[in-house]
Motif scaffolding. Sequence first.
Motif, short mmCIF file in Angstrom:
data_model
loop_
_atom_site.label_atom_id
_atom_site.label_comp_id
_atom_site.label_asym_id
_atom_site.label_seq_id
_atom_site.Cartn_x
_atom_site.Cartn_y
_atom_site.Cartn_z
N MET A 1 -2.02 0.83 -2.13
CA MET A 1 -2.05 1.34 -0.77
C MET A 1 -1.66 2.82 -0.74
O MET A 1 -0.73 3.23 -1.41
CB MET A 1 -1.09 0.56 0.12
CG MET A 1 -1.61 -0.80 0.50
SD MET A 1 -3.06 -0.68 1.53
CE MET A 1 -3.64 -2.36 1.42
N VAL A 3 -0.11 5.94 1.27
CA VAL A 3 0.78 6.22 2.38
C VAL A 3 0.26 7.44 3.11
O VAL A 3 -0.08 8.45 2.51
CB VAL A 3 2.22 6.47 1.89
CG1 VAL A 3 3.13 6.83 3.05
CG2 VAL A 3 2.74 5.24 1.19
N ALA A 13 1.47 3.36 6.53
CA ALA A 13 0.32 3.32 5.64
C ALA A 13 -0.83 2.60 6.31
O ALA A 13 -0.73 2.13 7.43
CB ALA A 13 0.71 2.61 4.34
N VAL A 14 -1.94 2.52 5.61
CA VAL A 14 -3.10 1.79 6.11
C VAL A 14 -2.71 0.35 6.39
O VAL A 14 -1.98 -0.28 5.62
CB VAL A 14 -4.23 1.82 5.06
CG1 VAL A 14 -5.43 1.04 5.54
CG2 VAL A 14 -4.63 3.26 4.78
N VAL A 15 -3.17 -0.22 7.49
CA VAL A 15 -2.79 -1.57 7.88
C VAL A 15 -3.73 -2.61 7.29
O VAL A 15 -3.57 -3.79 7.50
CB VAL A 15 -2.75 -1.68 9.42
CG1 VAL A 15 -2.37 -3.08 9.89
CG2 VAL A 15 -1.73 -0.70 9.97
N VAL A 17 -3.87 -4.47 4.96
CA VAL A 17 -3.16 -5.14 3.89
C VAL A 17 -3.74 -6.53 3.67
O VAL A 17 -4.19 -7.19 4.59
CB VAL A 17 -1.65 -5.24 4.20
CG1 VAL A 17 -1.00 -3.88 4.13
CG2 VAL A 17 -1.42 -5.86 5.56
N LEU A 106 8.04 -1.32 6.74
CA LEU A 106 7.11 -1.05 5.65
C LEU A 106 7.51 -1.83 4.42
O LEU A 106 8.68 -2.09 4.17
CB LEU A 106 7.09 0.45 5.32
CG LEU A 106 6.67 1.39 6.45
CD1 LEU A 106 6.72 2.84 5.97
CD2 LEU A 106 5.29 1.05 6.98
N SER A 111 3.07 0.04 2.74
CA SER A 111 2.13 -0.47 3.75
C SER A 111 2.90 -1.19 4.85
O SER A 111 4.07 -1.56 4.68
CB SER A 111 1.11 -1.41 3.11
OG SER A 111 1.75 -2.54 2.56
N ASP A 192 -7.83 6.63 9.41
CA ASP A 192 -6.38 6.67 9.60
C ASP A 192 -5.95 7.58 10.74
O ASP A 192 -5.12 7.22 11.57
CB ASP A 192 -5.70 7.14 8.31
CG ASP A 192 -6.07 6.29 7.12
OD1 ASP A 192 -6.27 5.08 7.31
OD2 ASP A 192 -6.19 6.84 6.01
#
Length: 234
Positions: A1, A3, A13-15, A17, A106, A111, A192
């Motif tokens: 991932m 940040v 971070a990018v969601v 996941v 986080l 993430s 993002d």
Amino acid sequence: MRVHRGVGNGAIAVVTVLALCSGAWLLSSGADTKAPPQPSAAQASGAGDGGEAPHTGEAGESGESRGAHTHPRAPRSAAPALPPSPPDRIRIPAIRVDAPLMGLGLTKTGSLDVPPAERKNLAGWYEAGTTPGETGTAIVAGHVDNADGPAVFYRLGALRKGTVIEVDRRDGGTARFSVDAVEVYDAKAFPDEKVYGPAPRPELRVITCGGGYSRSTGYRGNVVVFAHLVGGGR
């Protein structure tokens, strides 16, 4: 991932996941299981933004990424910002959502963490960032399904522009948001800055999994709802 830059007062971070997007229910149920609704092109930012009345019907399905370089602009001006206050509950009557909110932090990899998958009627908000109703971009995330079936945001992709989202706050007030756009993005092209970037008015993002589905990787992307504050008070 990877940040990325901050949201509100904290980095995020990018969601996209894997914990949110495994699609365990679709995987275990096979072809007989209906995939969650996906937003139609008409609900994307910039598509017919002349101001629509609220709708409750289900949108068409699409797995394409749209509007990655445009920012939704609401036809109505935002209400004055509310003072900071943690949220306790989110309600979206149009899709029968009435769920408590837990704080999310986080993970060790940077993430966004996710609510426990076994609690299907539970969503979370990024508690190091903006609280819903104050100036900036507040983030709420939840599962689309779990191993037992649909979860809290299973029907998120069916929302339409003008739909009302209510967030109960710990100060006893309720922040009311109006949906500006509903979009779906491939995880490899997730915008993002558009989703997490700062806003000059009180805005809300509600995120779950969506887009195409693969039995080997789960959902390939995310459904994102963009909304702005239209009212609040006790």
